[in-house]
Design a protein around this motif. Sequence first.
Motif, PDB file in Angstrom:
ATOM      1  N   GLU A  13       9.076 -14.967   4.550  1.00 53.36           N
ATOM      2  CA  GLU A  13       9.013 -16.135   5.424  1.00 53.36           C
ATOM      3  C   GLU A  13       9.759 -15.856   6.730  1.00 53.36           C
ATOM      4  N   GLN A  14       9.443 -16.659   7.752  1.00 51.50           N
ATOM      5  CA  GLN A  14      10.161 -16.587   9.015  1.00 51.50           C
ATOM      6  C   GLN A  14      10.772 -17.951   9.311  1.00 51.50           C
ATOM      7  N   PRO A  15      12.100 -18.091   9.339  1.00 53.73           N
ATOM      8  CA  PRO A  15      13.071 -17.038   9.019  1.00 53.73           C
ATOM      9  C   PRO A  15      13.127 -16.753   7.518  1.00 53.73           C
ATOM     10  N   ARG A  16      13.672 -15.611   7.175  1.00 49.67           N
ATOM     11  CA  ARG A  16      13.736 -15.222   5.777  1.00 49.67           C
ATOM     12  C   ARG A  16      14.656 -16.153   4.994  1.00 49.67           C
ATOM     13  N   MET A  17      14.227 -16.472   3.750  1.00 50.55           N
ATOM     14  CA  MET A  17      15.052 -17.290   2.862  1.00 50.55           C
ATOM     15  C   MET A  17      15.995 -16.427   2.033  1.00 50.55           C
ATOM     16  N   SER A  18      15.694 -15.142   1.909  1.00 54.94           N
ATOM     17  CA  SER A  18      16.524 -14.203   1.148  1.00 54.94           C
ATOM     18  C   SER A  18      16.552 -12.874   1.889  1.00 54.94           C
ATOM     19  N   THR A  19      17.655 -12.158   1.779  1.00 53.16           N
ATOM     20  CA  THR A  19      17.789 -10.852   2.415  1.00 53.16           C
ATOM     21  C   THR A  19      17.504  -9.751   1.401  1.00 53.16           C
ATOM     22  N   GLY A  20      17.274  -8.545   1.921  1.00 53.31           N
ATOM     23  CA  GLY A  20      17.076  -7.401   1.050  1.00 53.31           C
ATOM     24  C   GLY A  20      18.295  -7.138   0.187  1.00 53.31           C
ATOM     25  N   GLU A  21      19.477  -7.349   0.743  1.00 52.25           N
ATOM     26  CA  GLU A  21      20.713  -7.145  -0.015  1.00 52.25           C
ATOM     27  C   GLU A  21      20.803  -8.111  -1.194  1.00 52.25           C
ATOM     28  N   GLU A  22      20.440  -9.385  -0.965  1.00 51.59           N
ATOM     29  CA  GLU A  22      20.501 -10.380  -2.033  1.00 51.59           C
ATOM     30  C   GLU A  22      19.531 -10.040  -3.164  1.00 51.59           C
ATOM     31  N   ALA A  53      18.224  -7.048  -3.835  1.00 56.82           N
ATOM     32  CA  ALA A  53      18.652  -5.810  -4.485  1.00 56.82           C
ATOM     33  C   ALA A  53      19.742  -6.108  -5.511  1.00 56.82           C
ATOM     34  N   GLU A  54      20.644  -7.018  -5.152  1.00 60.25           N
ATOM     35  CA  GLU A  54      21.710  -7.397  -6.082  1.00 60.25           C
ATOM     36  C   GLU A  54      21.136  -8.070  -7.320  1.00 60.25           C
ATOM     37  N   ARG A  55      20.101  -8.889  -7.131  1.00 54.03           N
ATOM     38  CA  ARG A  55      19.438  -9.529  -8.266  1.00 54.03           C
ATOM     39  C   ARG A  55      18.882  -8.483  -9.237  1.00 54.03           C
ATOM     40  N   MET A  56      18.359  -7.400  -8.685  1.00 56.79           N
ATOM     41  CA  MET A  56      17.758  -6.358  -9.525  1.00 56.79           C
ATOM     42  C   MET A  56      18.794  -5.356 -10.032  1.00 56.79           C
ATOM     43  N   GLY A  57      20.027  -5.444  -9.507  1.00 56.90           N
ATOM     44  CA  GLY A  57      21.060  -4.507  -9.926  1.00 56.90           C
ATOM     45  C   GLY A  57      20.868  -3.110  -9.368  1.00 56.90           C
ATOM     46  N   ILE A  58      20.298  -3.027  -8.148  1.00 60.13           N
ATOM     47  CA  ILE A  58      20.059  -1.736  -7.510  1.00 60.13           C
ATOM     48  C   ILE A  58      20.562  -1.796  -6.073  1.00 60.13           C
ATOM     49  N   SER A  59      20.555  -0.653  -5.382  1.00 61.80           N
ATOM     50  CA  SER A  59      21.009  -0.616  -3.997  1.00 61.80           C
ATOM     51  C   SER A  59      19.948  -1.207  -3.074  1.00 61.80           C
ATOM     52  N   LYS A  60      20.368  -1.597  -1.873  1.00 63.13           N
ATOM     53  CA  LYS A  60      19.421  -2.120  -0.902  1.00 63.13           C
ATOM     54  C   LYS A  60      18.373  -1.072  -0.552  1.00 63.13           C
ATOM     55  N   GLN A  61      18.802   0.191  -0.452  1.00 65.21           N
ATOM     56  CA  GLN A  61      17.874   1.269  -0.130  1.00 65.21           C
ATOM     57  C   GLN A  61      16.820   1.428  -1.223  1.00 65.21           C
ATOM     58  N   ALA A  62      17.256   1.349  -2.492  1.00 61.54           N
ATOM     59  CA  ALA A  62      16.305   1.481  -3.603  1.00 61.54           C
ATOM     60  C   ALA A  62      15.324   0.317  -3.613  1.00 61.54           C
ATOM     61  N   PHE A  63      15.822  -0.891  -3.307  1.00 65.98           N
ATOM     62  CA  PHE A  63      14.942  -2.061  -3.259  1.00 65.98           C
ATOM     63  C   PHE A  63      13.850  -1.872  -2.215  1.00 65.98           C
ATOM     64  N   HIS A  64      14.232  -1.445  -1.016  1.00 66.19           N
ATOM     65  CA  HIS A  64      13.243  -1.253   0.049  1.00 66.19           C
ATOM     66  C   HIS A  64      12.288  -0.106  -0.282  1.00 66.19           C
ATOM     67  N   GLU A  65      12.772   0.902  -0.995  1.00 72.70           N
ATOM     68  CA  GLU A  65      11.892   2.003  -1.387  1.00 72.70           C
ATOM     69  C   GLU A  65      10.856   1.525  -2.409  1.00 72.70           C
ATOM     70  N   HIS A  66      11.275   0.675  -3.349  1.00 68.88           N
ATOM     71  CA  HIS A  66      10.319   0.108  -4.302  1.00 68.88           C
ATOM     72  C   HIS A  66       9.264  -0.718  -3.568  1.00 68.88           C
ATOM     73  N   LEU A  67       9.689  -1.517  -2.589  1.00 72.43           N
ATOM     74  CA  LEU A  67       8.736  -2.306  -1.809  1.00 72.43           C
ATOM     75  C   LEU A  67       7.780  -1.410  -1.032  1.00 72.43           C
ATOM     76  N   ARG A  68       8.326  -0.363  -0.397  1.00 71.70           N
ATOM     77  CA  ARG A  68       7.489   0.522   0.414  1.00 71.70           C
ATOM     78  C   ARG A  68       6.395   1.169  -0.431  1.00 71.70           C
ATOM     79  N   LYS A  69       6.767   1.649  -1.620  1.00 71.82           N
ATOM     80  CA  LYS A  69       5.785   2.293  -2.491  1.00 71.82           C
ATOM     81  C   LYS A  69       4.764   1.285  -3.017  1.00 71.82           C
TER      82      LYS A  69
END
Length: 245
Positions: free
Chosen positions: A197-206, A208-224
């Motif tokens: 959404e614009q503006p975002r309701m949640s950040t990548g950091e939030e 990633a924390e929900r999934m118990g992984i790093s922000k970088q890993a979260f974005h990599e999962h999304l990218r793939k």
Amino acid sequence: MTGESPDDTSGRSTADDDFPPRDPRLRLEFHSDNLAKPFQETFDEPVTITVNSVVQLADGTHLQYWTVTHTSPDRLCKTVVNFPTTLDARLLSTVGDTHRIEVHGDTSSLFSAFDEFDGDTKAAVYDENGVHVVAEFPSSVKTDMVVDAVHDIYPDLDLVSSHTIQTVHVFRHVIEDQLTDRQLTALRIAYFSGYYEQPRMSTGEELAERMGISKQAFHEHLRKAYATIFEHLLENSEFSTRVDQ
């Protein structure tokens, strides 16, 4: 012109040919009048809660995404956090008296119990008429075992309907087969938590924390996940379905 009949489908690739219906699923519906009482007793005016989606996490907990109609979302969040199966809750957005809320549930919740039987929660509504929950399971599941598990958590939540269904979801079938569990989880919580959404309701950091992984890993999962979806959506020309004229 050829001698082919308009109804002749030989030699054609159709969605139903390539992706036949999945195995039948057992749809169970539960209802309780009493489970809605905590909300009815807490609030002076009607409140309607619709659970739009439930996303299971790797640690056995899960995220619920609610749409709520009520004048006091903060009061509602405080009430939800006091539930024994709730770990935490946060307000995602508010438009008038309609709110989107994310609820983090523990492993002893109803939705986690469904997951133990490979079940998917399809609908859950809390309103003045009580609580109504719909879930789907493999057709081989023992209904009595599911009902017993439900009653262990909510004795008043009774089975009111049971029937077998069969559906075909071609694109979703392909995507679920191609994505890893982590990629699908990242995609689903990003969508339901308002990440796009614009503006975002949640950040990548939030998230990633929900999934118990790093922000970088979260974005990599999304990218793939994006790459897989775009490949099938934009490059795969074999998906076709016949429309009768």
